[in-house]
Each structure stands twice: as structure tokens, then as C-alpha cells.
Scaffold this motif. Sequence first.
Motif, PDB file in Angstrom:
ATOM      1  N   MET A 292       8.413  20.214   5.684  1.00 54.47           N
ATOM      2  CA  MET A 292       7.766  21.396   5.944  1.00 54.47           C
ATOM      3  C   MET A 292       8.826  22.403   6.128  1.00 54.47           C
ATOM      4  O   MET A 292      10.034  22.142   6.891  1.00 54.47           O
ATOM      5  N   LYS A 293       8.289  23.468   5.736  1.00 50.19           N
ATOM      6  CA  LYS A 293       9.333  24.743   6.030  1.00 50.19           C
ATOM      7  C   LYS A 293       8.669  26.021   6.741  1.00 50.19           C
ATOM      8  O   LYS A 293       7.483  26.078   6.486  1.00 50.19           O
ATOM      9  N   ALA A 294       9.246  26.514   7.722  1.00 52.06           N
ATOM     10  CA  ALA A 294       8.757  27.695   8.416  1.00 52.06           C
ATOM     11  C   ALA A 294       9.509  28.948   7.802  1.00 52.06           C
ATOM     12  O   ALA A 294      10.909  29.031   7.926  1.00 52.06           O
ATOM     13  N   ILE A 295       8.912  29.796   7.430  1.00 54.07           N
ATOM     14  CA  ILE A 295       9.689  31.002   6.556  1.00 54.07           C
ATOM     15  C   ILE A 295       9.113  32.475   6.960  1.00 54.07           C
ATOM     16  O   ILE A 295       7.979  32.493   6.877  1.00 54.07           O
ATOM     17  N   TRP A 296      10.142  33.278   7.035  1.00 49.75           N
ATOM     18  CA  TRP A 296       9.752  34.787   7.473  1.00 49.75           C
ATOM     19  C   TRP A 296      10.643  35.481   6.750  1.00 49.75           C
ATOM     20  O   TRP A 296      11.779  35.192   6.752  1.00 49.75           O
ATOM     21  N   LYS A 297      10.348  36.417   6.064  1.00 49.70           N
ATOM     22  CA  LYS A 297      10.781  37.445   5.398  1.00 49.70           C
ATOM     23  C   LYS A 297      11.963  36.881   4.197  1.00 49.70           C
ATOM     24  O   LYS A 297      12.968  37.233   3.890  1.00 49.70           O
ATOM     25  N   GLY A 298      11.359  35.648   3.817  1.00 48.91           N
ATOM     26  CA  GLY A 298      12.069  35.018   2.721  1.00 48.91           C
ATOM     27  C   GLY A 298      13.223  34.026   3.390  1.00 48.91           C
ATOM     28  O   GLY A 298      14.113  33.453   2.635  1.00 48.91           O
ATOM     29  N   THR A 299      13.162  33.927   4.350  1.00 50.68           N
ATOM     30  CA  THR A 299      14.373  33.231   5.150  1.00 50.68           C
ATOM     31  C   THR A 299      13.677  32.022   5.872  1.00 50.68           C
ATOM     32  O   THR A 299      12.849  32.151   6.361  1.00 50.68           O
ATOM     33  N   VAL A 300      14.366  30.763   5.505  1.00 48.61           N
ATOM     34  CA  VAL A 300      13.734  29.675   6.410  1.00 48.61           C
ATOM     35  C   VAL A 300      14.355  29.647   7.768  1.00 48.61           C
ATOM     36  O   VAL A 300      15.285  29.440   7.882  1.00 48.61           O
TER      37      VAL A 300
ATOM     38  N   GLU B 218      20.134  30.785  15.910  1.00 52.69           N
ATOM     39  CA  GLU B 218      20.660  32.150  15.563  1.00 52.69           C
ATOM     40  C   GLU B 218      19.780  33.056  14.912  1.00 52.69           C
ATOM     41  O   GLU B 218      20.234  34.281  14.999  1.00 52.69           O
ATOM     42  N   LEU B 219      18.452  32.828  14.657  1.00 50.07           N
ATOM     43  CA  LEU B 219      17.630  33.783  14.011  1.00 50.07           C
ATOM     44  C   LEU B 219      16.463  34.085  15.131  1.00 50.07           C
ATOM     45  O   LEU B 219      15.658  34.915  14.926  1.00 50.07           O
ATOM     46  N   THR B 220      16.693  33.578  16.311  1.00 54.88           N
ATOM     47  CA  THR B 220      15.884  33.843  17.341  1.00 54.88           C
ATOM     48  C   THR B 220      16.580  34.889  18.531  1.00 54.88           C
ATOM     49  O   THR B 220      17.513  34.917  18.436  1.00 54.88           O
TER      50      THR B 220
ATOM     51  N   PHE C 297      14.698  37.501  14.669  1.00 50.65           N
ATOM     52  CA  PHE C 297      15.250  38.642  14.220  1.00 50.65           C
ATOM     53  C   PHE C 297      15.965  38.067  12.863  1.00 50.65           C
ATOM     54  O   PHE C 297      17.025  37.370  12.875  1.00 50.65           O
ATOM     55  N   VAL C 298      15.410  38.630  11.781  1.00 49.80           N
ATOM     56  CA  VAL C 298      16.035  38.273  10.308  1.00 49.80           C
ATOM     57  C   VAL C 298      16.481  39.549   9.721  1.00 49.80           C
ATOM     58  O   VAL C 298      15.668  40.578   9.503  1.00 49.80           O
ATOM     59  N   ASN C 299      17.649  39.439   9.110  1.00 48.42           N
ATOM     60  CA  ASN C 299      18.117  40.536   8.277  1.00 48.42           C
ATOM     61  C   ASN C 299      17.775  42.123   8.913  1.00 48.42           C
ATOM     62  O   ASN C 299      17.212  42.973   8.146  1.00 48.42           O
TER      63      ASN C 299
END
Length: 92
Positions: A1-9, A33-35, A55-57
Motif C-alpha cells: 500500500m502507498k500513501a500519496i499526496w501531490k504525486g509524492t509517496v 522528511e516530508l512532515t 510539506f511536499v514541494n
Amino acid sequence: MKAIWKGTVIADSPHTVVMDGNHYFPAASLKRELTTFSNHRSRNAYGEEQWLSLFVNGDLLPDAVWFYPAPTELGAALKDHVAFVQAVQISD
């Protein structure tokens, strides 16, 4: 399973715990690193929820990730797991 937001896993794991329609990923699978920090706290039958923002891109999704640092007996299966708000896509 993957959790994806704004195209980023955000998290990726072959095993999740499903409770109340939410997939709880092992905490170790979360890309920390994305939180970023969140002050949000809430409580339910599983214990006190603590939250993180994503916080992504350059985009911020406040209060997007929740977890139970000390779950109740009812939520014991959720120890060391994280879940995501509906804006985060869950796919297999």
C-alpha cells in the motif's frame, strides 16, 4: 500500500492495519522528511491523537497525519502506526 499526496509517496508498506476504514501504515514507513510539526491534538476511544502536517514541494497540508503515541487497549493494534486524512490517496 502507498500513501500519496501531490504525486509524492508519503508512506509505502506491504502491510497496513485497517480500522474504521483507515489504513494505518507502520510509522517506520512514513517519510519523516516530508512532515512538519502540528499543534493539533484530539482524543477518541483509541487514545490521544497527535498530528503532523505534510510539506511536499512547497505545498503544506496541515494536520494530515495522525498517530497514537500511547493507544488505549481498544487501539493497541495502532501502536507505532500512522494514518492520513482523505486528501492523501491510498493505493495498492
